[in-house]
Motif scaffolding. Sequence first.
Motif, PDB file in Angstrom:
ATOM      1  N   LYS A 267     -49.792  20.223 -71.066  1.00  0.00           N
ATOM      2  CA  LYS A 267     -49.700  21.500 -71.772  1.00  0.00           C
ATOM      3  C   LYS A 267     -48.666  22.370 -71.085  1.00  0.00           C
ATOM      4  CE  LYS A 267     -53.446  23.905 -69.400  1.00  0.00           C
ATOM      5  NZ  LYS A 267     -54.623  24.718 -69.528  1.00  0.00           N
ATOM      6  N   ALA A 268     -48.246  23.399 -71.797  1.00  0.00           N
ATOM      7  CA  ALA A 268     -47.271  24.353 -71.272  1.00  0.00           C
ATOM      8  C   ALA A 268     -47.676  25.742 -71.724  1.00  0.00           C
ATOM      9  CB  ALA A 268     -45.871  24.013 -71.769  1.00  0.00           C
ATOM     10  N   SER A 269     -47.572  26.703 -70.807  1.00  0.00           N
ATOM     11  CA  SER A 269     -47.944  28.089 -71.087  1.00  0.00           C
ATOM     12  C   SER A 269     -46.783  29.006 -70.711  1.00  0.00           C
ATOM     13  CB  SER A 269     -49.176  28.485 -70.273  1.00  0.00           C
ATOM     14  OG  SER A 269     -50.234  27.602 -70.544  1.00  0.00           O
ATOM     15  N   LEU A 270     -46.397  29.860 -71.637  1.00  0.00           N
ATOM     16  CA  LEU A 270     -45.247  30.740 -71.462  1.00  0.00           C
ATOM     17  C   LEU A 270     -45.693  32.177 -71.200  1.00  0.00           C
ATOM     18  CD1 LEU A 270     -42.147  31.197 -71.743  1.00  0.00           C
ATOM     19  CD2 LEU A 270     -42.555  31.522 -74.194  1.00  0.00           C
ATOM     20  N   THR A 271     -45.140  32.779 -70.161  1.00  0.00           N
ATOM     21  CA  THR A 271     -45.342  34.195 -69.865  1.00  0.00           C
ATOM     22  C   THR A 271     -43.974  34.862 -69.854  1.00  0.00           C
ATOM     23  OG1 THR A 271     -47.281  33.709 -68.505  1.00  0.00           O
ATOM     24  CG2 THR A 271     -46.261  35.873 -68.213  1.00  0.00           C
ATOM     25  N   ILE A 272     -43.872  36.008 -70.529  1.00  0.00           N
ATOM     26  CA  ILE A 272     -42.607  36.738 -70.624  1.00  0.00           C
ATOM     27  C   ILE A 272     -42.775  38.117 -70.005  1.00  0.00           C
ATOM     28  CG2 ILE A 272     -40.905  37.700 -72.220  1.00  0.00           C
ATOM     29  CD1 ILE A 272     -41.768  35.443 -74.148  1.00  0.00           C
ATOM     30  N   TYR A 273     -41.780  38.509 -69.233  1.00  0.00           N
ATOM     31  CA  TYR A 273     -41.756  39.808 -68.567  1.00  0.00           C
ATOM     32  C   TYR A 273     -40.565  40.610 -69.074  1.00  0.00           C
ATOM     33  CZ  TYR A 273     -44.750  37.177 -65.447  1.00  0.00           C
ATOM     34  OH  TYR A 273     -45.755  36.395 -64.946  1.00  0.00           O
TER      35      TYR A 273
ATOM     36  N   ALA B  63     -39.273  44.184 -73.717  1.00  0.00           N
ATOM     37  CA  ALA B  63     -38.568  45.223 -74.466  1.00  0.00           C
ATOM     38  C   ALA B  63     -37.132  45.413 -73.975  1.00  0.00           C
ATOM     39  CB  ALA B  63     -39.327  46.547 -74.364  1.00  0.00           C
ATOM     40  N   ALA B  64     -36.732  44.678 -72.945  1.00  0.00           N
ATOM     41  CA  ALA B  64     -35.381  44.817 -72.388  1.00  0.00           C
ATOM     42  C   ALA B  64     -34.384  43.983 -73.189  1.00  0.00           C
ATOM     43  CB  ALA B  64     -35.383  44.369 -70.928  1.00  0.00           C
ATOM     44  N   ALA B  65     -33.111  44.210 -72.945  1.00  0.00           N
ATOM     45  CA  ALA B  65     -32.073  43.419 -73.612  1.00  0.00           C
ATOM     46  C   ALA B  65     -32.158  41.949 -73.197  1.00  0.00           C
ATOM     47  CB  ALA B  65     -30.696  43.981 -73.276  1.00  0.00           C
ATOM     48  N   GLU B  66     -32.594  41.710 -71.958  1.00  0.00           N
ATOM     49  CA  GLU B  66     -32.790  40.360 -71.449  1.00  0.00           C
ATOM     50  C   GLU B  66     -34.136  40.323 -70.747  1.00  0.00           C
ATOM     51  OE1 GLU B  66     -29.708  37.590 -69.415  1.00  0.00           O
ATOM     52  OE2 GLU B  66     -30.686  38.712 -67.809  1.00  0.00           O
ATOM     53  N   ALA B  67     -34.993  39.393 -71.144  1.00  0.00           N
ATOM     54  CA  ALA B  67     -36.332  39.274 -70.566  1.00  0.00           C
ATOM     55  C   ALA B  67     -36.386  38.057 -69.636  1.00  0.00           C
ATOM     56  CB  ALA B  67     -37.373  39.128 -71.673  1.00  0.00           C
ATOM     57  N   ASP B  68     -37.306  38.080 -68.705  1.00  0.00           N
ATOM     58  CA  ASP B  68     -37.555  36.940 -67.823  1.00  0.00           C
ATOM     59  C   ASP B  68     -38.728  36.150 -68.364  1.00  0.00           C
ATOM     60  OD1 ASP B  68     -35.587  37.635 -65.867  1.00  0.00           O
ATOM     61  OD2 ASP B  68     -36.937  39.186 -65.130  1.00  0.00           O
ATOM     62  N   TRP B  69     -38.757  34.842 -68.089  1.00  0.00           N
ATOM     63  CA  TRP B  69     -39.880  34.018 -68.515  1.00  0.00           C
ATOM     64  C   TRP B  69     -40.242  33.014 -67.431  1.00  0.00           C
ATOM     65  CZ3 TRP B  69     -38.839  28.802 -68.693  1.00  0.00           C
ATOM     66  CH2 TRP B  69     -37.518  28.412 -68.879  1.00  0.00           C
ATOM     67  N   ASN B  70     -41.510  32.644 -67.428  1.00  0.00           N
ATOM     68  CA  ASN B  70     -42.031  31.573 -66.591  1.00  0.00           C
ATOM     69  C   ASN B  70     -42.790  30.630 -67.503  1.00  0.00           C
ATOM     70  OD1 ASN B  70     -41.160  32.576 -64.073  1.00  0.00           O
ATOM     71  ND2 ASN B  70     -42.917  33.932 -63.973  1.00  0.00           N
ATOM     72  N   LEU B  71     -42.538  29.352 -67.346  1.00  0.00           N
ATOM     73  CA  LEU B  71     -43.196  28.329 -68.141  1.00  0.00           C
ATOM     74  C   LEU B  71     -43.998  27.442 -67.198  1.00  0.00           C
ATOM     75  CD1 LEU B  71     -43.427  27.176 -71.030  1.00  0.00           C
ATOM     76  CD2 LEU B  71     -41.497  25.684 -70.467  1.00  0.00           C
ATOM     77  N   ALA B  72     -45.337  27.543 -67.290  1.00  0.00           N
ATOM     78  CA  ALA B  72     -46.229  26.717 -66.470  1.00  0.00           C
ATOM     79  C   ALA B  72     -46.401  25.378 -67.172  1.00  0.00           C
ATOM     80  CB  ALA B  72     -47.576  27.412 -66.294  1.00  0.00           C
ATOM     81  N   LEU B  73     -46.041  24.308 -66.481  1.00  0.00           N
ATOM     82  CA  LEU B  73     -46.123  22.962 -67.032  1.00  0.00           C
ATOM     83  C   LEU B  73     -47.219  22.196 -66.309  1.00  0.00           C
ATOM     84  CD1 LEU B  73     -42.290  22.211 -66.926  1.00  0.00           C
ATOM     85  CD2 LEU B  73     -43.621  22.969 -68.905  1.00  0.00           C
ATOM     86  N   ASP B  74     -48.152  21.650 -67.065  1.00  0.00           N
ATOM     87  CA  ASP B  74     -49.236  20.861 -66.485  1.00  0.00           C
ATOM     88  C   ASP B  74     -48.831  19.394 -66.515  1.00  0.00           C
ATOM     89  OD1 ASP B  74     -51.496  19.338 -65.928  1.00  0.00           O
ATOM     90  OD2 ASP B  74     -52.841  20.662 -67.022  1.00  0.00           O
ATOM     91  N   HIS B  75     -48.563  18.849 -65.335  1.00  0.00           N
ATOM     92  CA  HIS B  75     -48.234  17.432 -65.210  1.00  0.00           C
ATOM     93  C   HIS B  75     -49.242  16.770 -64.283  1.00  0.00           C
ATOM     94  CE1 HIS B  75     -46.241  13.961 -63.243  1.00  0.00           C
ATOM     95  NE2 HIS B  75     -46.018  13.666 -64.521  1.00  0.00           N
ATOM     96  N   ALA B  76     -50.083  15.928 -64.847  1.00  0.00           N
ATOM     97  CA  ALA B  76     -51.086  15.174 -64.077  1.00  0.00           C
ATOM     98  C   ALA B  76     -51.959  16.102 -63.231  1.00  0.00           C
ATOM     99  CB  ALA B  76     -50.393  14.134 -63.211  1.00  0.00           C
ATOM    100  N   GLY B  77     -52.331  17.255 -63.810  1.00  0.00           N
ATOM    101  CA  GLY B  77     -53.211  18.187 -63.113  1.00  0.00           C
ATOM    102  C   GLY B  77     -52.510  19.125 -62.150  1.00  0.00           C
ATOM    103  N   GLU B  78     -51.206  18.983 -61.977  1.00  0.00           N
ATOM    104  CA  GLU B  78     -50.431  19.889 -61.124  1.00  0.00           C
ATOM    105  C   GLU B  78     -49.647  20.851 -62.009  1.00  0.00           C
ATOM    106  OE1 GLU B  78     -48.710  18.162 -57.266  1.00  0.00           O
ATOM    107  OE2 GLU B  78     -48.436  16.594 -58.778  1.00  0.00           O
TER     108      GLU B  78
ATOM    109  N   ASP C  22     -43.642  21.910 -76.125  1.00  0.00           N
ATOM    110  CA  ASP C  22     -44.337  22.887 -76.956  1.00  0.00           C
ATOM    111  C   ASP C  22     -45.152  23.778 -76.032  1.00  0.00           C
ATOM    112  OD1 ASP C  22     -43.477  21.983 -79.469  1.00  0.00           O
ATOM    113  OD2 ASP C  22     -44.938  20.360 -79.404  1.00  0.00           O
ATOM    114  N   ALA C  23     -44.987  25.079 -76.166  1.00  0.00           N
ATOM    115  CA  ALA C  23     -45.650  26.023 -75.263  1.00  0.00           C
ATOM    116  C   ALA C  23     -46.442  27.073 -76.027  1.00  0.00           C
ATOM    117  CB  ALA C  23     -44.616  26.715 -74.377  1.00  0.00           C
ATOM    118  N   ALA C  24     -47.575  27.407 -75.467  1.00  0.00           N
ATOM    119  CA  ALA C  24     -48.379  28.518 -75.978  1.00  0.00           C
ATOM    120  C   ALA C  24     -47.947  29.784 -75.260  1.00  0.00           C
ATOM    121  CB  ALA C  24     -49.859  28.248 -75.720  1.00  0.00           C
ATOM    122  N   LEU C  25     -47.798  30.870 -76.004  1.00  0.00           N
ATOM    123  CA  LEU C  25     -47.478  32.160 -75.404  1.00  0.00           C
ATOM    124  C   LEU C  25     -48.764  32.735 -74.827  1.00  0.00           C
ATOM    125  CD1 LEU C  25     -45.476  34.480 -74.878  1.00  0.00           C
ATOM    126  CD2 LEU C  25     -46.112  35.381 -77.120  1.00  0.00           C
ATOM    127  N   THR C  26     -48.821  32.880 -73.502  1.00  0.00           N
ATOM    128  CA  THR C  26     -50.031  33.413 -72.880  1.00  0.00           C
ATOM    129  C   THR C  26     -49.940  34.906 -72.627  1.00  0.00           C
ATOM    130  OG1 THR C  26     -49.198  32.778 -70.703  1.00  0.00           O
ATOM    131  CG2 THR C  26     -50.682  31.236 -71.806  1.00  0.00           C
TER     132      THR C  26
END
Length: 146
Positions: free
Chosen positions: A15-21, A24-39, A134-138
């Motif tokens: 699974k993959a989970s997306l967080t955006i920071y 509302a800015a012109a450019e946003a930051d994102w982190n994508l947590a990827l679950d690979h074999a429980g890590e 494929d990522a869910a927006l968290t």
Amino acid sequence: MSRLQLGDQSWTLRKASLTIYHGAAAEADWNLALDHAGETLWLAGTITPGPHAPEALLGAEVTVDLRSLDEVVSHLLGRAVTLYPNGQEVCALVFRLTASPQGVHFAATAPCDWDRYLQTFDHDHPVTLELDIDAALTALHPGRLP
């Protein structure tokens, strides 16, 4: 299921989970947590324009932070790698987000040169990187702080 492939090696991501920071800015930051074999592995980067609302993600331009890409791929390979997506002259991985059943789809294919000093591969030619995630927006944080 999502996957990441580099050359002839492929890894399944549960699974993959997306967080955006700074949405509302012109450019946003994102982190994508990827679950690979429980890590959990982390990809990061920027989105332009900043998605003020979840529906604004579709078609937004994503740039991958290449240090995070190197960390993820190095972990998966079990050895150090420095990748240069689209060659050393370009050295960037940029694409547009599309819709997926989970939320958004990260899809990119790029030939990658690599740092020969690290001797990551036993050949001297570029490898193809494929992201199909494929990522869910968290969370979408509109302001400067979450």
